[in-house]
Design an enzyme around this catalytic site. Structure first.
Site, mmCIF file in Angstrom:
data_model
loop_
_atom_site.group_PDB
_atom_site.id
_atom_site.type_symbol
_atom_site.label_atom_id
_atom_site.label_comp_id
_atom_site.label_asym_id
_atom_site.label_seq_id
_atom_site.Cartn_x
_atom_site.Cartn_y
_atom_site.Cartn_z
ATOM 1 N N ASP A 442 16.641 3.145 -2.674
ATOM 2 C CA ASP A 442 15.202 3.103 -2.842
ATOM 3 C C ASP A 442 14.948 2.957 -4.330
ATOM 4 O O ASP A 442 15.842 3.155 -5.146
ATOM 5 C CB ASP A 442 14.644 4.424 -2.301
ATOM 6 C CG ASP A 442 13.162 4.498 -2.466
ATOM 7 O OD1 ASP A 442 12.518 3.457 -2.319
ATOM 8 O OD2 ASP A 442 12.655 5.591 -2.746
ATOM 9 N N LYS A 443 13.761 2.603 -4.688
ATOM 10 C CA LYS A 443 13.503 2.470 -6.121
ATOM 11 C C LYS A 443 12.792 3.690 -6.673
ATOM 12 O O LYS A 443 13.320 4.420 -7.497
ATOM 13 C CB LYS A 443 12.667 1.222 -6.389
ATOM 14 C CG LYS A 443 12.465 0.964 -7.856
ATOM 15 C CD LYS A 443 11.448 -0.101 -8.108
ATOM 16 C CE LYS A 443 10.039 0.378 -7.892
ATOM 17 N NZ LYS A 443 9.598 1.371 -8.853
ATOM 18 N N PHE A 581 -9.017 -3.432 -9.020
ATOM 19 C CA PHE A 581 -7.687 -4.022 -9.047
ATOM 20 C C PHE A 581 -7.267 -4.368 -7.629
ATOM 21 O O PHE A 581 -7.569 -3.647 -6.695
ATOM 22 C CB PHE A 581 -6.738 -2.972 -9.619
ATOM 23 C CG PHE A 581 -5.335 -3.399 -9.642
ATOM 24 C CD1 PHE A 581 -4.827 -4.038 -10.748
ATOM 25 C CD2 PHE A 581 -4.520 -3.183 -8.556
ATOM 26 C CE1 PHE A 581 -3.526 -4.433 -10.773
ATOM 27 C CE2 PHE A 581 -3.224 -3.586 -8.573
ATOM 28 C CZ PHE A 581 -2.726 -4.218 -9.693
ATOM 29 N N ARG A 637 6.818 -2.053 -18.584
ATOM 30 C CA ARG A 637 5.778 -2.628 -17.725
ATOM 31 C C ARG A 637 4.551 -2.862 -18.581
ATOM 32 O O ARG A 637 4.070 -1.962 -19.239
ATOM 33 C CB ARG A 637 5.449 -1.668 -16.594
ATOM 34 C CG ARG A 637 6.659 -1.317 -15.782
ATOM 35 C CD ARG A 637 6.442 -0.071 -15.000
ATOM 36 N NE ARG A 637 5.449 -0.248 -13.954
ATOM 37 C CZ ARG A 637 5.585 0.278 -12.746
ATOM 38 N NH1 ARG A 637 6.637 0.993 -12.443
ATOM 39 N NH2 ARG A 637 4.659 0.100 -11.841
ATOM 40 N N ARG A 879 8.566 -4.699 -0.980
ATOM 41 C CA ARG A 879 7.524 -4.626 0.033
ATOM 42 C C ARG A 879 8.120 -4.552 1.430
ATOM 43 O O ARG A 879 7.666 -5.212 2.353
ATOM 44 C CB ARG A 879 6.590 -5.821 -0.073
ATOM 45 C CG ARG A 879 5.892 -5.899 -1.401
ATOM 46 C CD ARG A 879 4.862 -6.989 -1.413
ATOM 47 N NE ARG A 879 3.693 -6.595 -0.657
ATOM 48 C CZ ARG A 879 2.734 -5.816 -1.129
ATOM 49 N NH1 ARG A 879 2.823 -5.344 -2.351
ATOM 50 N NH2 ARG A 879 1.710 -5.504 -0.393
ATOM 51 N N ASN A 908 9.796 7.565 3.376
ATOM 52 C CA ASN A 908 9.935 6.173 3.760
ATOM 53 C C ASN A 908 11.389 5.743 3.808
ATOM 54 O O ASN A 908 11.708 4.674 4.273
ATOM 55 C CB ASN A 908 9.144 5.285 2.801
ATOM 56 C CG ASN A 908 9.485 5.578 1.358
ATOM 57 O OD1 ASN A 908 10.024 6.640 1.069
ATOM 58 N ND2 ASN A 908 9.222 4.658 0.484
#
Lengths: 1417, 353
Positions: A442-443, A581, A637, A879, A908
């Site tokens: 997972d990230k 956004f 980022r 995703r 998740n």
């Protein structure tokens, strides 16, 4: 395809409504699983979704009338809220654990043998020989189970019953009740920071609009707040406790299921039905935040709660080795049967003689020959059953347990800040840790800390990094002391910038921080005189906090104002519009009127998006862009900040349109978007921020190490592509020299693969090499694409219908995106379909090509995809839903047959953790869900290195050595029985003393093997980490496989032969007062030789000699001495002479020197040759490996793929990433979330209009950082790209003209064949829009064009959409003049073409032809 | 570790050598420099041992005679002929004449050898009752079921000793006569029938039931001898210390053989003039031929042998040691070759490192 949208559409709508607060509800969830890997669970759930769950509020009587019956046993349908975690209780322990134990075939087998022993006719072994080990085995196992159970009970029992909760059966007030006493239908009152005790329907809260904020860290590991909202009707009606007491609503919903983010039901109250979705439901385990009090009604209690449904059913995972062991045991068993049969045949011939001639035994063989033989067969089976290594299972279990404990004990996997040691929750998978080939990670929270830190910024072209002079004044006082509101946690310090800010002279600096303080959706809350920010994303929080520390303190917000303390001066900005956004806009703007009365637009967003909208481009922009590039290098980022002043008149005019757009009933979101777009033009660049999504410590190193160990690391994340890729670079999973494959390329390659596969039939040998050229390749793939790729054939009709009917009802999506997605889906599916057709029509069906096994096209493409992906150096899936994560894991497991490990930290990841062979849960700050479902719990990702490379490798090596030696030992000791049968007339006479047999595997020979299994080390931990290459042995199953097994068996057999026959020959003609020609002496000598041979072998096997190993060997020999002495002692003989018949046998035999010489002979005959072999092998091996090591390492392949990589030259990689969710701006603007005077509920009606944060269709986001990516298609034709693109601009016109004509016809329901015609096959020429234009390809169109997004539409040769008709002003030209040049080009001299993507020709950087088409020539 | 609990996390694992798997260890490498000397030394030692064994085994004299009585093999044929039937006539006698040209050095042991006799047949070897043999009166009257069908007589009397092994007790008997001078009188050589079984067997494992009124016969009252026995068990020998269950012939027989061919000790010759061995002269072994073996193709042999420190004659052990020893040395040379062959490479590798 033409079928009605019916069910699918409904499902979609439903899902979108609910998708508000959930992250992973990306798309219709039904069909994500694949046929071949169908998850029965899902099907089951689909069936279950009938609305049969009825709960009536405040009515226990009603709720308890529901019963479920099982046979004649009836119980309440609705479970109570008691969670019992213990498997056993005092009474059920014995029967249950015995029942469980005898589920294992081996135990059953031994039980069977023991029962057989009861028959005197066939009883060849004394009763205790097998009984004693079995009892030991059962006791050990049962004890372990019991301990496990107690531990689990302690752990969960403590956590599962937090003290009390309000609950009401009383009309006046709520009463304290225990969790366990809650029932379905009860009303519950929760306060701030309470944990939700059961799945509740939110009825009301003290917040405006009955919002309730919850933290779901325990459920899905996300720390940011989510909001839930009560249904409007209860929000309006249930305003006081009295109302609540009389509330009689009835909820009808689905049966309990495990879908966390899914709930559909309705509330029946006062004769009306009100829809409910998961936005109304508080799940058990959430924590109420920011909400004073909320009221809910229990829908699912106890084990019915979704979280419990998710926890349930722990699948027993088994390791490769375990399965191999089982197979081997079966093999051994089968060979035993064969041997028994063979020996019985021997008896068959002998028994006649015994009956007729051997008068001394004839009376003992009274039965017929056949009967006798039959008995003897069982006798042999029993005699040889000791060959089935029962003790192996006991010992193996101890070894697994021990190795797990070592994992728990490892100080180097202990994370002090969290006080969290590593924990092996499953004790049976250790050896598999040494065989992992794929790591799925997972990230968020796994690779990263999920902590965003403000790292750098660039204001007006000047980069302000953190101060470097830390060492000068390490404890320098906080530079933000002057600022009362400063948040001490900010680590970013830059005195130069601070000076600039405090002098307040530079307008740009001022506006920069002002923007950060104003343009966001953060909520503020005052707590203990401290401002506490609640942000929807950690990025935003970091930015606002940075602004706060620099003196621009965001103080408060109301529906239409923002209060900011600017360097001590409080200013209130009136918010005129908030342009939220979302992932398509990639920017957010706030239109404010400052206290002075002028109007400003503040925008922050992705660099590409912002740069397109800049007013001018000068030096500042240029340097900013350089700064961005350098930020990207550092994998920060980035966000670009820009602003502009808006004229009052322009604003007025715009406001009108905004107003109009916002009341549109159809396509509102789209219209709003358009309006926003108009406003966000001609911006002035302020600068850029760089946020570090901080990686966990040692992630890079770990990944590097794992890669060296030939472990493939795949990142599976629910996050966006940009973020995922950014992290991919940050943790060096991706590198600049890699060719990154994206959807198009994957399709092309698979296509090519298919072709070659078809042409070069059965070319299995070089099939693998056909995939990719010799470059380092990485794959970035999104969940949607994955779905299409793997499922499109089956799911196509529905997917199309969806897109076709995507009119007003569908949540809005940028049309070209949708179109593109749609097209892509079609392309892919068409491709697959073509393949499918090819399959059927041509004789080259894969049934033939693929090794004769029948492979459906689905299977084929799954295999092709997996093979392609596993060729890649790195794979990043973004995703993806939890289910897809699991699916990918399952695919790899299925087609690569490799051992997979999944690591994650959130709920998740549970699915994937459960699916993978090994699931590792990170016990981070993000809840315990993943850990609870994992096999190993770690505190940090970097511990994975040690877990795999050290513990895994050791465990594997130990288990393999243990198995090998155990099998050797069993064969060496027990094969003797077979040889003896030849000399005992095949009468199944056991050679050994019964007690020797009973104790041999338990005491005499166990400790050394146990030592091997627990402590053996071939190389030290440090060396294991230094040489990750050593790990590959496990992946290749080198240390234990059938070959090794046969080797061990052969070796054992030889030993047994030596022991038996040497003893036999020596004893043959020896005689004397103390000879060993009698049975007992012979048995003693053979047993002793066997035992010593085995012990000698152990000493050769052990490579890591410690005190313990010496102790183990000495102890086991001592055991032999003691046990022999005891069982052959007079005392025991007196008790039962027939049980202990070997009275003083050892004593008598071994006191004779010549017999000792025989033993010595046996042992040295067994030991010396193997010793010699080992020495020789070692000498040979030592010489060997040096040549092998020269194998091409990864670095060798890093050879530049040459001109195709164009980082730097052809545009930089955008490092924009922002993990933001939309929807909050609406909340703010509607004031829903802001505390206002109570009773204003009109906004409730708008609640449904809140756009879902997720995109409706499975759209594939175009990659806008694709300048780096290499399209194979593009690459092939690149040299002549210029001409081609020049040519191509021509046909665009007619093509779109025809499209327009189509549109005029307005045919909505296209029939499938027609579509196929209009959508050219994917392999079509360059003229066809095979690659969707990236977002950057969206031209920065000037004001002159009313609808900027229509250009991309027109560039598509495509068919009508209903919404196009609606939105397209009639008569709009088919296509923009091809040669039109961007208007900006005039005023500002653009930087050298191709160097900057901001010059209005963003597509320049794109190798893809379809995009270059758009660019003017 | 309570004292340091505050200093560190409550869950921090102990940092000890054991928990961290860092126990001080010795990781021996099987280098040729260790293995080569080992092999050469072991080889030499084994060869030495083998030579010693071989010569001492060669020094052992053995004299054996097959008196089964197959036609044309001596004067036992007559008895053997009777052996065709299951129950041979009692006291059929025959004799074996031999002469010793020189002294047969003592101590001399007399064995009988049976071939093709499956004392290790499982059914046979379990057919005994160790409890009964250990002298327990209750077991005497209630023999174990394993003894069936030699558990009880048809009359219902329990058989003592029960079981097939006891029933098939070897009942040939031998007497040795020595003629010092040719034509001289034959003197009976005393055979010591005691001390032929394990001391523990006839003193611990096998016990007679407690005497009744000082009489062993009364102790066995109410039992029957095995069907094949002509006499009850208490009359096996006139010597009261060698009769009943502790009769050494019986004990020796009851210690079943491992292999179908076996020797059992019959007597030792160690008394009087014969303590140093059998002097030269002619000898007669008078054989009471009772035991039937020809039915199953077995042979009966009578063996005279002396022993050395390593037991009876056993050339195999010495030869085996010689072979193993030379193999060791051979392997040592092979290793040496391999070592030399690859040593250069290894050295180079080490240099590289």
């Amino acid at each position: 395809m033409g079928d009605a949208p019916g069910r699918g559409g409904a499902q979609r709508r439903r899902l979108h409504k609910q998708g508000r607060a959930e992250k992973y509800e990306l798309r219709a969830e039904g069909p994500t699983s694949m046929g071949s890997l169908a998850y029965g669970e899902d099907l089951e759930e689909e069936k279950n979704s009938a609305f049969t769950w009825e709960v009536k509020a405040n009515s226990r009587a009603f709720n308890s009338q529901f019963k479920t019956s099982f046979l004649c046993w009836q119980r309440q349908k609705y479970k109570s809220n008691v969670i019992r975690t213990a498997k056993y209780n005092a009474f059920s322990f014995l029967p249950l654990s015995l029942y469980e134990q005898f589920h294992r075939a081996s135990n059953l087998y031994f039980l069977f043998i023991i029962i057989l022993q009861g028959f005197p006719e066939i009883s060849t072994l004394p009763w205790f020989t097998l009984f004693a080990p079995l009892v030991c085995l059962l006791t050990i196992r049962a004890t372990r189970d019991l301990v496990d159970d107690i531990v689990r009970w302690r752990r969960l029992g403590a956590g599962g019953a937090p003290p009390h909760i309000y609950h009401r059966p009383h009309p006046r007030s709520f009463l304290w009740k225990k969790w366990a006493n809650l029932c379905v239908g009860d009303l519950v009152c929760l306060h701030r920071d309470n944990i939700v005790p059961a799945d509740l329907l939110l009825l009301a809260s003290t917040e405006p609009s009955s919002l309730c904020y919850v933290e779901t860290a325990d459920i899905d590991g996300e720390t940011n707040l989510k909001f839930k909202q009560a249904p409007p009707v209860t929000h309006l009606e249930l305003t006081n406790i009295r109302n609540m007491a009389s509330f009689q609503g009835k909820v009808v919903c689905e049966e309990p299921n495990s879908r966390m983010h899914h709930f559909v039901g309705c509330l029946e109250w006062n004769g009306r039905k009100h829809p409910l979705d998961s936005g109304n439901v508080l799940l058990r385990g959430c924590r109420v935040r920011n909400t004073d009090t909320c009221y809910g009604m229990v829908i699912y209690a106890g084990f019915d709660a979704k979280i419990m449904k998710n926890c349930g059913r722990v699948r027993q995972k088994r390791t490769k080795m375990d399965r191999l062991m089982d197979k081997l045991v079966m093999l051994i068993f089968a060979s035993l049967v064969l041997i028994s049969v063979a020996l019985s045949f021997g008896f068959w011939f002998k028994v006649r003689g015994f009956k007729a001639k051997h008068h001394y035994v004839s009376s003992k063989h009274l039965h017929g020959v056949a009967t006798e033989t039959f008995f003897i067969f069982w006798g042999f089976l029993m005699l040889l059953s000791v060959m089935v290594p029962m003790a192996m299972f006991i010992t193996a279990e101890l070894i697994y347990l021990g190795n797990s404990i070592f994992i728990d004990w490892d100080v180097q996997m202990y994370h002090a800040p969290q006080d969290e040691p590593a924990k092996a929750r499953s004790t049976s998978l250790n050896d598999q840790l040494g065989q992992v080939e794929y790591v799925f990670s997972d990230k968020t929270g796994t690779l990263t800390q999920n902590v965003m830190t403000f790292k750098k910024c660039c204001i007006a072209g000047v980069i302000y990094g953190p101060d470097e002079d830390k060492e000068e004044s390490p404890c320098q006082e906080n530079p933000y002391l002057w600022n009362n509101f400063a948040d001490g946690k900010l680590l970013y310090r830059n005195s130069r910038l601070l000076c600039a800010v405090r002098h307040n002279e530079d307008k740009v600096v001022r506006e920069f921080w002002r923007l950060l303080a104003i343009c966001h959706t953060v909520m503020v809350q005052e707590k203990d005189n401290q401002l506490v920010y609640q942000a929807a994303s950690p990025d935003e929080e970091a930015l606002v906090t940075a602004a706060r520390n620099f003196g621009y303190v965001f103080m408060a917000r109301t529906q239409d104002s923002i209060t900011v303390m600017e360097l001590g001066e409080e200013r209130v900005y009136q918010v005129l519009a908030m342009m939220d956004f979302n992932s398509i806009r990639k920017r957010m703007s706030v239109l404010v009127r400052n206290p002075e009365g002028s109007i400003y637009l503040y925008t922050k967003g992705a660099d590409v998006v912002i740069f397109e909208r800049l007013h001018k481009k000068g030096m500042k922009e240029w340097t900013t862009e350089e700064a961005l590039a350098s930020f990207a290098e550092e994998t920060l980022r980035t966000l670009c900040l820009a602003y502009k002043e808006v004229d009052e008149g322009v604003y007025e005019e715009w406001r009108q349109r905004h107003q109009e757009a916002s009341i549109l009933l159809q396509n509102r979101a789209h219209a709003l978007h358009q309006v926003y777009e108009e406003m966000e033009q001609g911006l002035q660049l302020l600068g850029a921020t760089a946020i570090e999504d901080r990686l966990q410590d040692g992630v890079c190193d770990t990944i590097k190490c794992l890669k060296q160990g030939n472990i493939k690391v795949w990142v599976l994340t629910g996050d966006k592509q940009e973020t995922a890729v950014n992290i991919g670079f940050a943790c060096q999973l991706l590198s600049e020299s890699m060719v990154i494959l994206e959807e198009k390329e994957i399709v092309r390659i698979l296509e090519a693969y298919w072709e070659t596969n078809n042409n070069v039939q059965r070319g299995k040998g070089h099939r693998k090499n056909r995939f990719l050229p010799q470059v380092k390749v990485a794959m970035v793939i999104s969940g949607e694409f994955l779905d299409q790729l793997l499922l499109s054939l089956r799911k196509e009709p529905r997917a199309l219908v969806h897109s076709m009917n995507g009119d007003g009802d569908e949540p809005w999506q940028e049309p070209d995106e949708q179109r593109k997605d749609f097209l892509r889906a079609r392309r892919v599916s068409l491709m697959w379909r073509t393949l499918g057709i090819q399959l059927r029509s041509s004789g080259l069906a894969p049934q033939v090509t693929n090794s004769g096994t029948s492979e459906s096209p689905e299977v084929w493409r799954e295999r092709a995809f997996v093979e392609l992906a596993s060729q890649c150096q790195a794979v990043i899936c973004c995703r993806v839903t939890p289910k897809q994560k699991a699916l990918i894991v399952a695919l790899v497991k299925k087609y690569q047959g490799a051992v997979t490990l999944a690591i994650g930290d959130g709920a998740n990841d549970i699915n994937m953790i459960k699916t993978a062979d090994i699931g590792v849960g990170l016990a981070g700050q993000e809840g315990m869900q993943a850990v609870q479902n994992s096999d190993y719990a770690l505190a940090q990702f970097c511990f994975l290195k040690r877990l795999l490379l050290v513990h895994g490798r050791w465990s594997y090596m130990r288990v393999c050595k243990f198995l090998r030696h155990f099998i050797y030992k069993t064969a060496a000791s027990m094969m003797v029985q077979v040889w003896f049968a030849f000399y005992s007339g095949f009468t199944a006479q056991p050679l050994y003393e019964g007690w020797f047999l009973a104790f041999f595997n338990l005491l005499y020979s166990t400790l050394p093997v146990l030592y091997i299994g627990l402590f053996e080390q071939d190389v030290s931990a440090e060396r294991s980490l230094e040489l990750p290459e050593l790990y590959t042995a496990g992946q290749r199953d080198e240390l234990f496989n059938y070959r090794v097994f046969l080797q061990a068996l052969g070796h054992g057999t030889i030993t047994s032969l030596v022991n038996f026959f040497v003893t036999l020959w020596v004893s043959h003609d020896s005689a004397g007062p103390v000879s060993f020609s009698d049975y007992q002496s012979f048995a003693v000598v053979v047993a002793m030789s066997g035992l010593l041979s085995i012990t000698m072998e152990v000493t050769l096997v052990i490579k890591y000699w410690t005190v313990l190993s010496v102790l183990a060997i000495i102890l086991s020999l001592c055991f032999y001495v003691l046990a022999t002495w005891a069982t052959q002692s007079f005392w025991l003989f007196r008790v039962s002479p027939s049980t202990f018949p070997f009275l003083y046998a050892d004593h008598n035999v071994l006191s004779h020197p010549s017999i000792l010489l025989v033993v010595l002979l046996n042992v040295s005959l067994n030991t010396l040759p193997t010793l010699a072999l080992r020495v020789i092998c070692q000498a040979l091996k030592k010489a060997g490996p040096e040549q092998v090591e020269e194998a091409p390492s990864e670095e060798m392949i890093t050879v530049e793929p040459g001109p195709y990589l164009h980082r730097g030259s052809r545009g930089r990689r955008s490092s924009y990433a922002f993990s933001h969710r939309e929807g909050y701006a609406d909340l703010i603007m509607q004031g829903t979330s802001l505390r206002k005077a109570p009773g204003v509920h009109s906004d409730m009606l708008l609640a449904d209009a809140i756009p879902s944060e997720e995109e409706p269709t499975p759209g594939v986001r175009a990659s806008f950082r694709s300048s780096r990516k290499m399209s194979l298609l593009g690459r092939r034709r690149q040299p002549r790209q210029a001409e081609v693109s020049a040519e191509e601009t021509q046909p665009a016109g007619p093509a779109s003209a025809s499209a327009a004509a189509d549109r005029q016809r307005g045919s909505v329901g296209q029939s499938p064949p027609r579509k196929r015609e209009s959508a050219p096959p994917p392999s079509g020429g360059p003229a066809q829009p095979s690659g969707p234009p990236s977002l950057r390809g969206q031209p920065a169109l000037p004001e002159e064009n009313g609808s900027p997004w229509k250009i991309p539409i027109l560039s598509w040769t495509s068919w009508p959409y209903s919404w196009q008709k609606l939105l397209q002003p009639p008569g709009e030209g088919p296509a923009p003049p091809p040669g039109r040049s961007p208007p900006e080009a005039g005023p500002t001299p653009p930087p050298a073409a191709g160097e900057s993507p901001t010059d209005g020709q963003p597509a320049r950087g794109e190798p893809s032809l379809s995009e270059s088409r758009l660019s003017p020539t | 570790m309570t004292w340091s609990a505050t200093a560190r996390g409550a869950h921090q694992p102990d940092n000890t050598a054991f928990t961290q798997q860092r126990l001080p260890a010795w990781q021996p490498l099987l280098s040729a420099s260790i293995a080569l000397p080992l092999f050469f030394c072991a080889g030499l030692a084994f060869i030495g041992l083998g030579l010693g064994l071989f010569y001492s085994s060669n020094g052992i004299k053995e004299l054996e005679y097959d008196y089964t009585g197959n036609p044309g093999t001596g004067n036992c044929s007559a008895c053997a002929l009777a052996d065709q039937y299951r129950a041979p006539p009692l006291r059929c006698s025959c004799a074996w004449y031999f002469s010793l040209p020189e002294l047969f050095p003592g101590p001399v042991y007399l064995y009988y050898e049976l071939t093709n006799f499956y004392q290790n047949n499982r059914r046979y070897s379990v057919s005994r009752d160790d409890t009964q043999l250990s002298g327990l009166p209750s077991a005497l009257r209630h023999p174990a079921n394993e003894c069936a069908p030699y558990q009880r007589r048809a009359s219902g009397l329990p058989i003592a000793p029960c079981g097939a092994i006891a029933n098939s007790l070897f009942n040939d008997s031998f007497s040795l006569w020595h003629q010092r001078q040719p034509g001289g009188p034959y003197v009976e050589v005393p055979l010591d029938r005691t001390g032929i079984a394990w001391w523990t067997d006839c003193h611990v494992k096998f016990r007679n039931p407690p005497l009744v009124n000082g009489s062993l016969a009364l102790a066995f009252h109410g039992t029957a001898p095995p069907p094949n026995w002509p006499r009850p068990v208490y009359e096996l020998s006139p010597d009261p210390n060698n009769t009943g269950f502790i009769n050494q012939d019986f004990v020796v027989w009851m210690r079943t053989a491992a292999l179908p061919t076996f020797r059992k000790l019959y007597a030792r010759i160690r008394q009087g003039n014969y303590s140093t061995g059998l002097p030269r002269g002619s000898y007669i072994v008078n054989i009471t031929y009772n035991y039937p073996v020809r039915a199953f193709g077995g042979h009966k042999l009578i063996v005279f042998s002396n022993i050395s420190w390593m037991g009876g004659k056993n050339p195999f052990l010495g030869i085996a040691y010689l072979v193993v020893g030379s193999l060791c040395i051979l392997m040592g040379f092979v290793m040496l070759v391999v070592y030399i062959r690859y040593q250069d490479q290894n050295d180079e590798d080490e240099d590289e490192e």
